[in-house]
Design a protein around this motif. Structure first.
Motif, PDB file in Angstrom:
ATOM      1  N   LEU A 222       0.826  -1.354  -0.060  1.00  0.00           N
ATOM      2  CA  LEU A 222       0.063  -0.070   0.154  1.00  0.00           C
ATOM      3  C   LEU A 222       0.939   1.483  -0.014  1.00  0.00           C
ATOM      4  O   LEU A 222       0.500   2.384  -0.331  1.00  0.00           O
ATOM      5  CB  LEU A 222      -0.919  -0.246   1.352  1.00  0.00           C
ATOM      6  N   HIS A 223       2.192   1.183   0.059  1.00  0.00           N
ATOM      7  CA  HIS A 223       3.304   2.101   0.287  1.00  0.00           C
ATOM      8  C   HIS A 223       3.995   2.085  -0.609  1.00  0.00           C
ATOM      9  O   HIS A 223       3.753   1.923  -2.048  1.00  0.00           O
ATOM     10  CB  HIS A 223       3.882   2.057   1.802  1.00  0.00           C
ATOM     11  N   LYS A 256      -7.506  -3.773  -5.791  1.00  0.00           N
ATOM     12  CA  LYS A 256      -6.939  -2.615  -5.889  1.00  0.00           C
ATOM     13  C   LYS A 256      -5.957  -2.477  -7.035  1.00  0.00           C
ATOM     14  O   LYS A 256      -5.251  -3.609  -7.272  1.00  0.00           O
ATOM     15  CB  LYS A 256      -5.877  -2.154  -4.458  1.00  0.00           C
ATOM     16  N   ILE A 257      -5.868  -1.738  -7.656  1.00  0.00           N
ATOM     17  CA  ILE A 257      -4.761  -1.347  -9.010  1.00  0.00           C
ATOM     18  C   ILE A 257      -3.829  -0.708  -8.446  1.00  0.00           C
ATOM     19  O   ILE A 257      -3.847   0.808  -7.965  1.00  0.00           O
ATOM     20  CB  ILE A 257      -5.575  -0.360 -10.095  1.00  0.00           C
ATOM     21  N   GLY A 259      -0.572   1.779  -7.901  1.00  0.00           N
ATOM     22  CA  GLY A 259      -0.168   2.744  -8.442  1.00  0.00           C
ATOM     23  C   GLY A 259      -1.102   3.641  -8.775  1.00  0.00           C
ATOM     24  O   GLY A 259      -0.958   4.738  -9.531  1.00  0.00           O
ATOM     25  N   PHE A 260      -2.115   3.586  -8.007  1.00  0.00           N
ATOM     26  CA  PHE A 260      -3.471   4.476  -8.082  1.00  0.00           C
ATOM     27  C   PHE A 260      -4.102   4.797  -6.987  1.00  0.00           C
ATOM     28  O   PHE A 260      -4.083   3.840  -5.981  1.00  0.00           O
ATOM     29  CB  PHE A 260      -4.632   3.755  -9.055  1.00  0.00           C
ATOM     30  N   ARG A 263      -3.971   8.611  -0.075  1.00  0.00           N
ATOM     31  CA  ARG A 263      -4.775   9.026   0.920  1.00  0.00           C
ATOM     32  C   ARG A 263      -4.802  10.479   0.785  1.00  0.00           C
ATOM     33  O   ARG A 263      -5.814  11.096   1.256  1.00  0.00           O
ATOM     34  CB  ARG A 263      -3.787   8.700   2.383  1.00  0.00           C
ATOM     35  N   LYS A 309     -13.940   9.579  -8.328  1.00  0.00           N
ATOM     36  CA  LYS A 309     -13.765   9.501  -6.996  1.00  0.00           C
ATOM     37  C   LYS A 309     -12.300   9.941  -6.353  1.00  0.00           C
ATOM     38  O   LYS A 309     -12.195   9.626  -5.483  1.00  0.00           O
ATOM     39  CB  LYS A 309     -13.760   7.749  -6.524  1.00  0.00           C
ATOM     40  N   ASN A 314      -0.506   7.437  -8.875  1.00  0.00           N
ATOM     41  CA  ASN A 314       0.538   8.208  -8.123  1.00  0.00           C
ATOM     42  C   ASN A 314       1.880   7.857  -8.345  1.00  0.00           C
ATOM     43  O   ASN A 314       2.100   7.348  -9.444  1.00  0.00           O
ATOM     44  CB  ASN A 314       0.131   7.543  -6.766  1.00  0.00           C
ATOM     45  N   ASP A 316       4.090   5.939  -7.799  1.00  0.00           N
ATOM     46  CA  ASP A 316       4.408   4.534  -8.274  1.00  0.00           C
ATOM     47  C   ASP A 316       4.173   4.067  -9.483  1.00  0.00           C
ATOM     48  O   ASP A 316       4.932   3.259 -10.042  1.00  0.00           O
ATOM     49  CB  ASP A 316       3.767   3.783  -7.056  1.00  0.00           C
TER      50      ASP A 316
HETATM   51  N1  CMC Z   1      -7.673   0.710  -7.057  1.00  0.00           N
HETATM   52  C1  CMC Z   1      -8.994   0.794  -7.053  1.00  0.00           C
HETATM   53  N2  CMC Z   1      -9.867   1.331  -6.020  1.00  0.00           N
HETATM   54  C2  CMC Z   1      -9.127   2.130  -5.179  1.00  0.00           C
HETATM   55  C3  CMC Z   1      -7.856   2.270  -5.412  1.00  0.00           C
HETATM   56  C4  CMC Z   1      -7.056   1.636  -6.450  1.00  0.00           C
HETATM   57  N3  CMC Z   1      -5.605   1.762  -6.504  1.00  0.00           N
HETATM   58  N4  CMC Z   1      -7.327   3.007  -4.345  1.00  0.00           N
HETATM   59  C5  CMC Z   1      -8.567   3.373  -3.823  1.00  0.00           C
HETATM   60  N5  CMC Z   1      -9.542   2.896  -4.185  1.00  0.00           N
HETATM   61  C6  CMC Z   1     -10.908   2.776  -3.871  1.00  0.00           C
HETATM   62  C7  CMC Z   1     -11.109   1.675  -2.672  1.00  0.00           C
HETATM   63  O1  CMC Z   1     -11.749   0.626  -3.188  1.00  0.00           O
HETATM   64  C8  CMC Z   1     -12.069   2.656  -1.874  1.00  0.00           C
HETATM   65  O2  CMC Z   1     -13.485   2.279  -2.695  1.00  0.00           O
HETATM   66  P1  CMC Z   1     -14.976   2.312  -1.698  1.00  0.00           P
HETATM   67  O3  CMC Z   1     -15.026   3.519  -1.312  1.00  0.00           O
HETATM   68  O4  CMC Z   1     -15.794   1.951  -3.110  1.00  0.00           O
HETATM   69  O5  CMC Z   1     -14.906   1.281  -0.806  1.00  0.00           O
HETATM   70  C9  CMC Z   1     -11.928   4.074  -2.049  1.00  0.00           C
HETATM   71  O6  CMC Z   1     -10.903   3.997  -3.066  1.00  0.00           O
HETATM   72  C10 CMC Z   1     -11.008   4.566  -0.843  1.00  0.00           C
HETATM   73  O7  CMC Z   1      -9.851   3.687  -0.691  1.00  0.00           O
HETATM   74  P2  CMC Z   1      -9.015   3.281   0.609  1.00  0.00           P
HETATM   75  O8  CMC Z   1      -8.229   2.348   0.387  1.00  0.00           O
HETATM   76  O9  CMC Z   1      -9.995   3.436   1.870  1.00  0.00           O
HETATM   77  O10 CMC Z   1      -8.127   4.582   0.404  1.00  0.00           O
HETATM   78  P3  CMC Z   1      -7.009   5.188   1.515  1.00  0.00           P
HETATM   79  O11 CMC Z   1      -6.996   6.391   1.627  1.00  0.00           O
HETATM   80  O12 CMC Z   1      -6.994   4.361   2.955  1.00  0.00           O
HETATM   81  O13 CMC Z   1      -5.757   4.376   0.558  1.00  0.00           O
HETATM   82  C11 CMC Z   1      -4.081   4.014  -0.915  1.00  0.00           C
HETATM   83  C12 CMC Z   1      -4.740   5.117   0.078  1.00  0.00           C
HETATM   84  C13 CMC Z   1      -2.805   4.497  -1.313  1.00  0.00           C
HETATM   85  C14 CMC Z   1      -3.776   3.006   0.230  1.00  0.00           C
HETATM   86  C15 CMC Z   1      -4.937   3.350  -1.770  1.00  0.00           C
HETATM   87  O14 CMC Z   1      -5.255   4.251  -2.779  1.00  0.00           O
HETATM   88  C16 CMC Z   1      -4.370   2.057  -2.382  1.00  0.00           C
HETATM   89  O15 CMC Z   1      -4.398   0.694  -1.971  1.00  0.00           O
HETATM   90  N6  CMC Z   1      -3.489   2.182  -3.577  1.00  0.00           N
HETATM   91  C17 CMC Z   1      -2.960   0.931  -4.411  1.00  0.00           C
HETATM   92  C18 CMC Z   1      -1.469   1.076  -3.631  1.00  0.00           C
HETATM   93  C19 CMC Z   1      -0.605   2.371  -4.285  1.00  0.00           C
HETATM   94  O16 CMC Z   1      -0.537   2.296  -5.275  1.00  0.00           O
HETATM   95  N7  CMC Z   1       0.186   2.748  -3.224  1.00  0.00           N
HETATM   96  C20 CMC Z   1       0.948   3.789  -3.232  1.00  0.00           C
HETATM   97  C21 CMC Z   1       0.703   5.074  -2.681  1.00  0.00           C
HETATM   98  S1  CMC Z   1       1.583   6.533  -3.193  1.00  0.00           S
HETATM   99  C22 CMC Z   1       3.315   6.096  -3.018  1.00  0.00           C
HETATM  100  C23 CMC Z   1       3.394   6.219  -1.364  1.00  0.00           C
HETATM  101  O17 CMC Z   1       3.273   7.224  -0.509  1.00  0.00           O
HETATM  102  O18 CMC Z   1       3.755   5.068  -1.041  1.00  0.00           O
END
Ligand code: CMC
Length: 379
Positions: A222-223, A256-257, A259-260, A263, A309, A314, A316
């Motif tokens: 997730l990071h 989750k996809i 790279g998208f 927070r 949404k 991001n 990554d």
């Molecule tokens: N693909 C599909 N749906 C997503 C994604 C994604 N990458 N990210 C968020 N969502 C949806 C999620 O399913 C949820 O939908 P619903 O409200 O319908 O249940 C909503 O968006 C909110 O998601 P969340 O996981 O509660 O949001 P968060 O703020 O806790 O998460 C995040 C942030 C980065 C963990 C998350 O976007 C994610 O898991 N992304 C994929 C992993 C990723 O690319 N991480 C790198 C982050 S940037 C570099 C860094 O700082 O490390």
């Protein structure tokens, strides 16, 4: 009985520290280091200058930058005994586990590992930053059975890393591209691994422990581990025409996809904007256009399905294609993030120490009370 109310899950929106290093406006997609737009720094600066900026809160003069570069280059070489440690590591170990272990081990090679007064902490920060590329490159050559390449202090942080990894000096284009990646990953507010580093140092522990813990936090998918996840996905999709069905299927299954999403950013991550252009350029230069086209196709589907949404690429997402074009192995992508972010972690540790208070939040207890103890034989 009073029960504490829990802060939002994941501490979303909670301000838990002050920093003068980086500013993020997630709604507008802005990232600044000490007030300077990240795009300007990526275009005009070099990584060493950015680290100086983060640690001193001002851009260096030519003389200051030269002195800082010389200081950092003086730390490329590892302490005596570290190479022997690397040569004893299992060749199939994952580089992030290796990096976490080796940064921790550096503390055992420091005659005064626990010193955290400002001068000592800066000295250790510089040491760890200088040593990290050497640790990663030497492990990579060890695992491949290749001769170890020692650092070249005539080269920049970025150039020297690629040289130690590949055994030959990088082209100017590759060095510049890699340097820009280092700039873009250096600091990012109170992200998870940075928070981890600040929490650890707030106990007045030591720089090595703070860095080691931060590396552990960064590697999660997730990071910082997301960049490797992106590459796995790209490798798993044969052609851009297969992208819509694959991504739509994943979204339907609520997967989750990588790279998208972010927070903090609910707009396009400005680091991704820069990396997208860089990834395209490098992909064309190195014959990796198919990879870029697949990335681009994924972005199109995501834009149609989830941009409303606030889910955008991001840092990554396009860093995966960029690192691939630079010639890095997939499992080195997250270590690259760490190599740069050491500068941010260290800067935050220095900030924390300058005005420290122990991090010690509370948990809202949600279990039972007054439960009678049942002797073991009666359970
Ligand atoms: N693909 C599909 N749906 C997503 C994604 C994604 N990458 N990210 C968020 N969502 C949806 C999620 O399913 C949820 O939908 P619903 O409200 O319908 O249940 C909503 O968006 C909110 O998601 P969340 O996981 O509660 O949001 P968060 O703020 O806790 O998460 C995040 C942030 C980065 C963990 C998350 O976007 C994610 O898991 N992304 C994929 C992993 C990723 O690319 N991480 C790198 C982050 S940037 C570099 C860094 O700082 O490390």
């Amino acid at each position: 009985m009073t029960t504490a109310t829990a802060a939002p899950k994941g501490l979303e929106g909670i301000v838990a520290a002050e920093t003068e290093m980086s500013f993020i406006d997630g709604e507008k997609g802005v990232l600044e280091y000490v007030g300077i737009a990240i795009d300007d720094l990526a275009r005009h600066s070099c990584f060493e200058e950015v680290v100086y900026l983060l640690w001193n809160l001002k851009l260096p003069t030519v003389t200051e930058l030269d002195a800082f570069k010389a200081e950092l280059r003086g730390r490329y070489a590892l302490p005596h005994g570290m190479l022997e440690r690397i040569k004893r590591l299992p060749k199939d170990a994952e580089p992030m586990h290796v990096l976490r272990t080796l940064v921790s081990a550096l503390g055992m090679h420091d005659p005064d590992p626990n010193a955290i007064d400002p001068k000592a902490a800066r000295h250790k920060a510089l040491n760890i930053l200088g040593h990290t590329p050497t640790l990663i490159a030497m492990f990579d050559r060890h695992r491949k059975g290749e001769e170890i390449v020692h650092p070249d202090t005539s080269l920049s942080f970025a150039g020297n890393f690629l040289y130690m990894l590949n055994g030959e000096r990088p082209t100017e284009t590759m060095e510049r591209a890699f340097d820009a990646c280092m700039i873009l990953h250096a600091d990012h507010g109170l992200n998870n691994s940075t928070f981890t580093a600040r929490v650890v140092i707030s106990t007045l522990s030591d720089m090595y422990s703070a860095m080691t813990a931060a590396i552990g936090a960064l590697r999660g998918p997730l990071h910082g581990g997301a960049n490797e996840g992106v590459m796995h996905l790209l490798n798993d999709i044969a052609s851009p025409k297969d992208v819509p069905a694959r991504i739509e299927g994943m979204l339907e299954r609520k997967e989750k996809i990588m790279g998208f999403g972010h927070r903090v950013y609910k707009a396009y991550d400005p680091r991704a904007t820069y990396l997208k252009t860089l990834a395209k350029q490098l992909a064309e230069d190195t014959g990796n256009s198919a990879l870029y086209e697949k990335s681009s196709a994924i972005e199109k589907v995501m834009e149609a399905k989830v941009a409303a949404k606030g889910i955008y690429p991001n840092v990554d997402f396009y860093s995966a294609t960029t690192y691939h074009s630079i010639g890095l192995d997939l499992d080195l992508f997250t270590p690259m993030f760490a190599m740069s972010r050491v500068s941010g972690w260290a800067g935050h540790v220095l900030e924390q120490l300058a005005d420290n208070r122990l991090y010690r939040p509370k948990a809202a207890y949600i279990g039972p009370h007054g439960v009678a103890y049942t002797p073991i034989g009666e359970r």
